[in-house]
Design an enzyme around this catalytic site. Structure first.
Site, PDB file in Angstrom:
ATOM      1  N   ARG A  62      -1.828  -6.795  -8.511  1.00  0.00           N
ATOM      2  CA  ARG A  62      -0.738  -7.723  -8.178  1.00  0.00           C
ATOM      3  C   ARG A  62      -0.764  -8.957  -9.054  1.00  0.00           C
ATOM      4  O   ARG A  62       0.230  -9.664  -9.179  1.00  0.00           O
ATOM      5  CB  ARG A  62      -0.854  -8.161  -6.707  1.00  0.00           C
ATOM      6  CG  ARG A  62      -0.628  -7.056  -5.690  1.00  0.00           C
ATOM      7  CD  ARG A  62      -1.183  -7.438  -4.341  1.00  0.00           C
ATOM      8  NE  ARG A  62      -2.617  -7.716  -4.452  1.00  0.00           N
ATOM      9  CZ  ARG A  62      -3.360  -8.274  -3.520  1.00  0.00           C
ATOM     10  NH1 ARG A  62      -2.818  -8.617  -2.375  1.00  0.00           N
ATOM     11  NH2 ARG A  62      -4.654  -8.475  -3.705  1.00  0.00           N
TER      12      ARG A  62
ATOM     13  N   LYS B  38     -15.778  -8.027   5.270  1.00  0.00           N
ATOM     14  CA  LYS B  38     -14.625  -8.363   6.115  1.00  0.00           C
ATOM     15  C   LYS B  38     -14.862  -7.953   7.559  1.00  0.00           C
ATOM     16  O   LYS B  38     -15.499  -6.933   7.822  1.00  0.00           O
ATOM     17  CB  LYS B  38     -13.375  -7.639   5.594  1.00  0.00           C
ATOM     18  CG  LYS B  38     -12.906  -8.134   4.243  1.00  0.00           C
ATOM     19  CD  LYS B  38     -11.670  -7.392   3.786  1.00  0.00           C
ATOM     20  CE  LYS B  38     -11.216  -7.875   2.420  1.00  0.00           C
ATOM     21  NZ  LYS B  38     -10.113  -7.062   1.880  1.00  0.00           N
TER      22      LYS B  38
ATOM     23  N   HIS C 209       0.841  -1.206   0.000  1.00  0.00           N
ATOM     24  CA  HIS C 209       0.000   0.000   0.000  1.00  0.00           C
ATOM     25  C   HIS C 209       0.875   1.254   0.000  1.00  0.00           C
ATOM     26  O   HIS C 209       0.611   2.206  -0.739  1.00  0.00           O
ATOM     27  CB  HIS C 209      -0.888   0.033   1.249  1.00  0.00           C
ATOM     28  CG  HIS C 209      -1.854  -1.103   1.372  1.00  0.00           C
ATOM     29  ND1 HIS C 209      -1.946  -1.885   2.494  1.00  0.00           N
ATOM     30  CD2 HIS C 209      -2.771  -1.594   0.502  1.00  0.00           C
ATOM     31  CE1 HIS C 209      -2.889  -2.795   2.326  1.00  0.00           C
ATOM     32  NE2 HIS C 209      -3.405  -2.662   1.124  1.00  0.00           N
TER      33      HIS C 209
HETATM   34  N1  COA Z   1      -0.006  -4.373  -1.999  1.00  0.00           N
HETATM   35  C1  COA Z   1      -0.328  -5.153  -0.959  1.00  0.00           C
HETATM   36  N2  COA Z   1      -1.590  -5.598  -0.726  1.00  0.00           N
HETATM   37  C2  COA Z   1      -2.538  -5.196  -1.575  1.00  0.00           C
HETATM   38  C3  COA Z   1      -2.267  -4.387  -2.668  1.00  0.00           C
HETATM   39  C4  COA Z   1      -0.935  -3.962  -2.863  1.00  0.00           C
HETATM   40  N3  COA Z   1      -0.576  -3.183  -3.890  1.00  0.00           N
HETATM   41  N4  COA Z   1      -3.406  -4.193  -3.337  1.00  0.00           N
HETATM   42  C5  COA Z   1      -4.359  -4.847  -2.670  1.00  0.00           C
HETATM   43  N5  COA Z   1      -3.832  -5.461  -1.607  1.00  0.00           N
HETATM   44  C6  COA Z   1      -4.516  -6.345  -0.671  1.00  0.00           C
HETATM   45  C7  COA Z   1      -5.309  -5.646   0.400  1.00  0.00           C
HETATM   46  O1  COA Z   1      -4.532  -5.468   1.568  1.00  0.00           O
HETATM   47  C8  COA Z   1      -6.430  -6.617   0.628  1.00  0.00           C
HETATM   48  O2  COA Z   1      -5.969  -7.616   1.498  1.00  0.00           O
HETATM   49  P1  COA Z   1      -6.992  -8.488   2.365  1.00  0.00           P
HETATM   50  O3  COA Z   1      -8.090  -8.954   1.478  1.00  0.00           O
HETATM   51  O4  COA Z   1      -6.132  -9.556   2.808  1.00  0.00           O
HETATM   52  O5  COA Z   1      -7.479  -7.556   3.444  1.00  0.00           O
HETATM   53  C9  COA Z   1      -6.637  -7.291  -0.708  1.00  0.00           C
HETATM   54  O6  COA Z   1      -5.458  -7.073  -1.418  1.00  0.00           O
HETATM   55  C10 COA Z   1      -7.796  -6.765  -1.467  1.00  0.00           C
HETATM   56  O7  COA Z   1      -7.640  -5.370  -1.618  1.00  0.00           O
HETATM   57  P2  COA Z   1      -8.856  -4.480  -2.049  1.00  0.00           P
HETATM   58  O8  COA Z   1      -9.536  -5.064  -3.231  1.00  0.00           O
HETATM   59  O9  COA Z   1      -8.373  -3.085  -2.127  1.00  0.00           O
HETATM   60  O10 COA Z   1      -9.875  -4.711  -0.868  1.00  0.00           O
HETATM   61  P3  COA Z   1     -10.075  -3.816   0.324  1.00  0.00           P
HETATM   62  O11 COA Z   1     -10.968  -4.516   1.295  1.00  0.00           O
HETATM   63  O12 COA Z   1      -8.789  -3.370   0.868  1.00  0.00           O
HETATM   64  O13 COA Z   1     -10.854  -2.555  -0.289  1.00  0.00           O
HETATM   65  C11 COA Z   1     -12.741  -1.394  -1.245  1.00  0.00           C
HETATM   66  C12 COA Z   1     -12.031  -2.727  -1.064  1.00  0.00           C
HETATM   67  C13 COA Z   1     -12.825  -0.647   0.041  1.00  0.00           C
HETATM   68  C14 COA Z   1     -11.975  -0.537  -2.218  1.00  0.00           C
HETATM   69  C15 COA Z   1     -14.150  -1.689  -1.804  1.00  0.00           C
HETATM   70  O14 COA Z   1     -14.776  -2.648  -0.965  1.00  0.00           O
HETATM   71  C16 COA Z   1     -15.012  -0.444  -1.836  1.00  0.00           C
HETATM   72  O15 COA Z   1     -14.911   0.328  -2.759  1.00  0.00           O
HETATM   73  N6  COA Z   1     -15.871  -0.262  -0.823  1.00  0.00           N
HETATM   74  C17 COA Z   1     -16.769   0.886  -0.715  1.00  0.00           C
HETATM   75  C18 COA Z   1     -18.205   0.486  -1.090  1.00  0.00           C
HETATM   76  C19 COA Z   1     -18.412   0.607  -2.580  1.00  0.00           C
HETATM   77  O16 COA Z   1     -18.293   1.641  -3.174  1.00  0.00           O
HETATM   78  N7  COA Z   1     -18.754  -0.534  -3.186  1.00  0.00           N
HETATM   79  C20 COA Z   1     -18.987  -0.618  -4.593  1.00  0.00           C
HETATM   80  C21 COA Z   1     -17.701  -0.870  -5.331  1.00  0.00           C
HETATM   81  S1  COA Z   1     -17.973  -0.987  -7.060  1.00  0.00           S
END
Ligand code: COA
Length: 165
Positions: free
Chosen positions: A97, A48, A24
């Site tokens: 990734r 989650k 991140h």
């Molecule tokens: N390096 C390391 N880890 C990374 C990464 C990177 N470059 N990119 C992603 N990850 C990891 C994250 O830590 C996360 O790990 P985890 O699942 O073990 O916790 C995983 O990859 C998934 O990341 P992400 O897809 O960003 O999920 P998230 O839970 O962190 O975030 C939101 C998701 C918040 C962006 C999404 O749920 C959201 O937009 N929510 C708001 C509601 C909304 O608008 N919904 C409609 C969306 S269309």
């Protein structure tokens, strides 16, 4: 289309950040090469159950990114596109990734675009040394006493050690 040069390019990077990892951090820093400001948006992911409270996750990110007028960390509930509208973000930064990231991220990008067409989703390829990192893997390794140094900021490694002591 002409974009006035005085318009600040405001980016956002949303996630659960439970906790923030070096992956991140890499994305936040790289975004500052093409955006004037970045809002790091700590989201409530309804799918989650977080280890750390939202306030703790915000505080951790602030510790990791340090003091910069170009980086603002906030928590938010609800839709990502509404957060973008509130802060004036025009770029939604996402990290890729793997192929599976690309599939899920494309789906979200299209849905977000449908709701708010002027928010442009930008995919950044994860740096090679971060492609295997995820917050849940970090939590799991730390929970069982494994070494997460080099994958998260030392302050986060300490917080995980304390949490699982
Ligand atoms: N390096 C390391 N880890 C990374 C990464 C990177 N470059 N990119 C992603 N990850 C990891 C994250 O830590 C996360 O790990 P985890 O699942 O073990 O916790 C995983 O990859 C998934 O990341 P992400 O897809 O960003 O999920 P998230 O839970 O962190 O975030 C939101 C998701 C918040 C962006 C999404 O749920 C959201 O937009 N929510 C708001 C509601 C909304 O608008 N919904 C409609 C969306 S269309």
């Amino acid at each position: 289309m002409t974009i006035p040069s005085t318009t600040p390019r405001i980016a956002m990077y949303a996630g659960s950040f439970d906790p923030i990892t070096n992956g991140h951090e890499d994305l936040i820093k790289r975004t500052l090469a093409f955006a004037d400001r970045i809002f790091v948006a700590v989201a409530t992911n309804i799918n989650k159950k977080p280890l750390f409270a939202a306030e703790e996750r915000v505080a951790f990110i602030k510790t990791v990114v340090g003091d910069s007028s170009r980086i603002e960390v906030r928590k938010f509930d609800g839709l990502l596109v509404n957060f973008a509208k509130d802060v004036g973000a025009v770029l939604n930064v996402r990290g890729i990734r793997s192929v599976s990231d690309f599939e899920s991220e494309t789906q979200m990008a299209v849905m977000n675009r449908r709701m708010f067409p002027s928010l442009e989703t930008v995919f950044l390829t994860a740096s090679p040394d971060t492609t295997f990192i995820s917050s849940s893997l970090i939590r799991e390794v730390a929970r069982f006493g494994g070494d997460v140094s080099g994958l998260v900021h030392p302050a986060i490694a300490d917080a995980l050690t304390k949490k699982f002591r």
